[in-house]
Enzyme design. Sequence first.
Site, PDB file in Angstrom:
ATOM      1  N   LYS A 194     104.017 -32.718 125.135  1.00 19.99           N
ATOM      2  CA  LYS A 194     104.782 -31.473 125.240  1.00 19.99           C
ATOM      3  C   LYS A 194     104.645 -30.901 126.654  1.00 19.99           C
ATOM      4  O   LYS A 194     105.625 -30.473 127.259  1.00 19.99           O
ATOM      5  CB  LYS A 194     104.288 -30.462 124.186  1.00 19.99           C
ATOM      6  N   GLN A 254      99.374 -25.880 117.405  1.00 22.46           N
ATOM      7  CA  GLN A 254      99.500 -27.277 116.988  1.00 22.46           C
ATOM      8  C   GLN A 254      98.900 -27.473 115.601  1.00 22.46           C
ATOM      9  O   GLN A 254      97.780 -27.050 115.333  1.00 22.46           O
ATOM     10  CB  GLN A 254      98.806 -28.184 118.020  1.00 22.46           C
ATOM     11  N   ASP A 294     108.361 -22.742 116.803  1.00 26.35           N
ATOM     12  CA  ASP A 294     108.395 -23.688 115.684  1.00 26.35           C
ATOM     13  C   ASP A 294     109.283 -23.195 114.538  1.00 26.35           C
ATOM     14  O   ASP A 294     109.510 -23.931 113.584  1.00 26.35           O
ATOM     15  CB  ASP A 294     106.973 -23.879 115.125  1.00 26.35           C
TER      16      ASP A 294
HETATM   17  N1  GUN Z   1     102.218 -31.104 114.375  1.00 22.02           N
HETATM   18  C1  GUN Z   1     103.083 -32.123 114.194  1.00 22.02           C
HETATM   19  N2  GUN Z   1     104.346 -31.730 114.469  1.00 22.02           N
HETATM   20  C2  GUN Z   1     104.270 -30.421 114.810  1.00 22.02           C
HETATM   21  C3  GUN Z   1     105.261 -29.456 115.193  1.00 22.02           C
HETATM   22  O1  GUN Z   1     106.471 -29.701 115.261  1.00 22.02           O
HETATM   23  N3  GUN Z   1     104.775 -28.213 115.472  1.00 22.02           N
HETATM   24  C4  GUN Z   1     103.449 -27.902 115.376  1.00 22.02           C
HETATM   25  N4  GUN Z   1     103.084 -26.657 115.643  1.00 22.02           N
HETATM   26  N5  GUN Z   1     102.529 -28.772 115.021  1.00 22.02           N
HETATM   27  C5  GUN Z   1     102.940 -30.029 114.740  1.00 22.02           C
END
Ligand code: GUN
Length: 289
Positions: free
Chosen positions: A56, A100, A123
């Site tokens: 990311k 996360q 998200d």
């Molecule tokens: N863990 C796996 N995929 C994601 C996501 O799209 N967002 C977040 N916050 N955690 C994740």
Amino acid sequence: MAIQTQLLKAREVAQASEAQLHNEVHKFKAHFSVSPQLAVVLVGHDPASQVYVRRKHETCHKLGIRSVKIELHPDITEKELLHHIQRLNADPDIDGILVQMPLPSHLDAKKIIEGIDPLKDVDGLTTSNLGALVAGNAKAVSCTPKGVISLLKFYDIQLKGLNCAVVGRSLIVGKPMALLLQQEDATVTMCHSATRNLKGILQQMDLVVIAAGKPMLFGKEFFREGAVVVDVGIHRIDNGQICGDLKATEMNGHLLAYTPVPGGVGPMTIISLMENVVKLAFNRRSNLK
Ligand code: GUN
């Protein structure tokens, strides 16, 4: 005659979206004299999460989006973690906050997510944003389902009228996925761990999105010939290989199209995240002016 199976790869879509995002970030900078900024909160040392968070950041960097990583001890209390989130909520220079997942089991993920300012919830997981999604006016939609829709559209898969199933009912993938497919005029069946006759249901479907979280559980007997399957699963198995929830080796010549793992849904999730950061940044900073 055997079907020519198409792989729905993210690479080309990601390239096109990145070019567009680059322009958006450029416009943003011209208008607000800063770049959008994402804060990623990582609790603990889960190796997969560390890889995702690094990707990311790399993508942010590539697109000119600022990103800051807040790494926290796995034993952090809920109160302390909420305190970090409140600080990010209050920081006018932070446009998006991502915590996360998964979090260590002593933390209540729902409570933590609710602590995020909905205007910075990249998200789309706060109750406010999930509610807006149900109402059809979400500002930010959960990244993986949003990415799946972008991928299917890029490959010109017409969703209107399709019989679709979503396997898995998580807040982060299954539920928003079903809503987005419905918004595209598909007829959607939601399946989960208590669904009876799963195979019989999936065999009726034109399109199946699998987010079951079980490595290589789904062989070709689950799908009708010529169906399209989106595999949201990603697992590292004993021999070190990466696989999804599908037994991918069985799909050639049976399905019309499916997403490979890696290289299918995963990169789309990151692109959607970048789109959400830029969109929320524009919305919030325009309203501050
Ligand atoms: N863990 C796996 N995929 C994601 C996501 O799209 N967002 C977040 N916050 N955690 C994740």
